[in-house]
Design a protein around this motif. Structure first.
Motif, mmCIF file in Angstrom:
data_model
loop_
_atom_site.group_PDB
_atom_site.id
_atom_site.type_symbol
_atom_site.label_atom_id
_atom_site.label_comp_id
_atom_site.label_asym_id
_atom_site.label_seq_id
_atom_site.Cartn_x
_atom_site.Cartn_y
_atom_site.Cartn_z
ATOM 1 N N VAL A 221 0.865 -1.179 0.000
ATOM 2 C CA VAL A 221 0.000 0.000 0.000
ATOM 3 C C VAL A 221 0.900 1.228 0.000
ATOM 4 N N LYS A 222 0.380 2.323 -0.527
ATOM 5 C CA LYS A 222 1.151 3.555 -0.575
ATOM 6 C C LYS A 222 0.557 4.562 0.399
ATOM 7 N N ARG A 223 1.421 5.118 1.244
ATOM 8 C CA ARG A 223 1.010 6.142 2.198
ATOM 9 C C ARG A 223 1.894 7.350 1.957
ATOM 10 N N GLY A 224 1.315 8.366 1.342
ATOM 11 C CA GLY A 224 2.117 9.498 0.919
ATOM 12 C C GLY A 224 3.045 9.056 -0.195
ATOM 13 N N GLN A 225 4.343 9.227 -0.001
ATOM 14 C CA GLN A 225 5.333 8.784 -0.985
ATOM 15 C C GLN A 225 5.963 7.447 -0.610
ATOM 16 N N ASP A 226 5.563 6.876 0.526
ATOM 17 C CA ASP A 226 6.176 5.644 1.018
ATOM 18 C C ASP A 226 5.347 4.421 0.652
ATOM 19 N N VAL A 227 6.034 3.300 0.457
ATOM 20 C CA VAL A 227 5.381 2.032 0.139
ATOM 21 C C VAL A 227 5.596 1.072 1.308
ATOM 22 N N TYR A 228 4.505 0.454 1.758
ATOM 23 C CA TYR A 228 4.569 -0.483 2.872
ATOM 24 C C TYR A 228 4.117 -1.861 2.411
ATOM 25 N N LEU A 229 4.844 -2.891 2.876
ATOM 26 C CA LEU A 229 4.452 -4.275 2.623
ATOM 27 C C LEU A 229 3.519 -4.730 3.732
ATOM 28 N N GLU A 230 2.385 -5.280 3.356
ATOM 29 C CA GLU A 230 1.420 -5.811 4.302
ATOM 30 C C GLU A 230 1.384 -7.342 4.170
ATOM 31 N N PRO A 231 0.962 -8.063 5.216
ATOM 32 C CA PRO A 231 0.301 -7.580 6.438
ATOM 33 C C PRO A 231 1.260 -7.178 7.557
#
Length: 298
Positions: A221-231
């Motif tokens: 998912v993208k939050r602002g300019q950052d990408v996070y791996l879930e879960p």
């Protein structure tokens, strides 16, 4: 060291072909030129490539829309098309027979991207590669592999009674057996397998697919300019700098991370207040004794 991009493009194209009966040739050059979570031809990884594709509006572009040398601005054109993914599946590595069985289960659904030690295979011309001839590059899991390729199936050699994986490489048809290799299913010490191929295994999800039994789903998912791996809520650093994992603490199966974080903030706040109090009395020592200094009751 652009093998990660060619492998990612291959397994995504395979996944759509298996699901729809029509192959979308995916552009590895779109990844090499535009995927800022990886490092172009200075190495990369399929997992971070999936993470980048997952948050792009069009996914990864097709080879016809993004040939070699294209500009990343091409993706903004309404005339270009891409292949989107819904995340990817990861097979737990280095777990011996379990990893091998889960890999075979996944291959019944689609092709799987793997990492391996390719150095002993540079002059491979055919036949089954055995573990003793192609060990991992290191006993350290982070250094055990140096190449990415695609497993497309398996076979069994009757004379030697040896099962093997069928690996498609990105070295063109004049390498190996028309571009393919047979790697024995041996596991060996540490569970690395032939050429270390049990160190990393994953595959993309397209066209509504679910992970095969024995694989776990991950997505980004993208939050602002950052990408996070879930879960797992893991921050993916750009330019191949790795991942930042959040702090987690569990006891007897209970996740105590949030409680521990609150307790840590309380202790920090209390310590901060005590430091301010001490600093105050250091600056105004007469206040510490309530003004008793200098009084005489006699």
């Amino acid at each position: 060291s652009g093998c990660w991009a060619f492998t990612t493009a291959q397994v995504i194209g395979d996944s759509t072909a298996i699901a729809t009966g029509k192959r979308n040739s995916v552009s590895p050059y779109h990844l090499l030129s535009c995927d800022n979570l990886d490092s172009e031809c200075s190495t990369g990884n399929m997992a971070t490539a999936y993470a980048w594709i997952n948050v792009q509006d069009k996914g990864v572009l097709t080879a016809s829309d993004f040939p070699e040398g294209s500009s990343c601005d091409v993706a903004k054109s309404p005339d270009t098309t891409g292949v989107k993914i819904e995340g990817y599946c990861e097979i737990a590595p280095l777990e011996g027979v379990s990893t091998s069985v889960n890999l075979m289960t996944a291959l019944q659904q689609q092709t799987v991207a793997v990492g391996l030690n390719v150095k002993p295979l540079q002059l491979y011309g055919g036949g089954i590669v055995r573990l003793e001839d192609c060990p991992p590059a290191s006993d350290d899991p982070l250094l055990a592999i140096n190449h990415a390729a695609v497993l497309v199936g398996w076979g069994y050699d009757v004379p030697s009674k040896q099962p093997y994986w069928i690996m498609k490489n990105s070295y063109d048809d004049d390498w190996g057996e028309d571009g393919y290799a047979k790697l024995s299913m041996e596991i060996g010490e540490g569970g690395y397998g032939t050429c270390g191929l049990y160190t990393e295994q994953n595959y993309p999800l397209t066209d509504g697919k679910s992970c095969a039994l024995g694989s776990s789903k991950k997505w980004s998912v993208k939050r602002g300019q950052d990408v996070y791996l879930e879960p797992d809520d893991v921050l993916v650093l750009p330019n191949g700098k790795g991942l930042i994992s959040p702090f987690k603490f569990s006891l007897f199966g209970f996740d105590l991370t949030e409680i521990l974080q609150i307790a840590s903030m309380f202790c920090f706040s209390l310590c901060f207040v005590l430091v301010l109090v001490e600093l105050y009395f250091c600056l105004f020592p007469e206040l510490e004794h309530g003004g008793e200094d200098g009084e005489d009751d006699s």
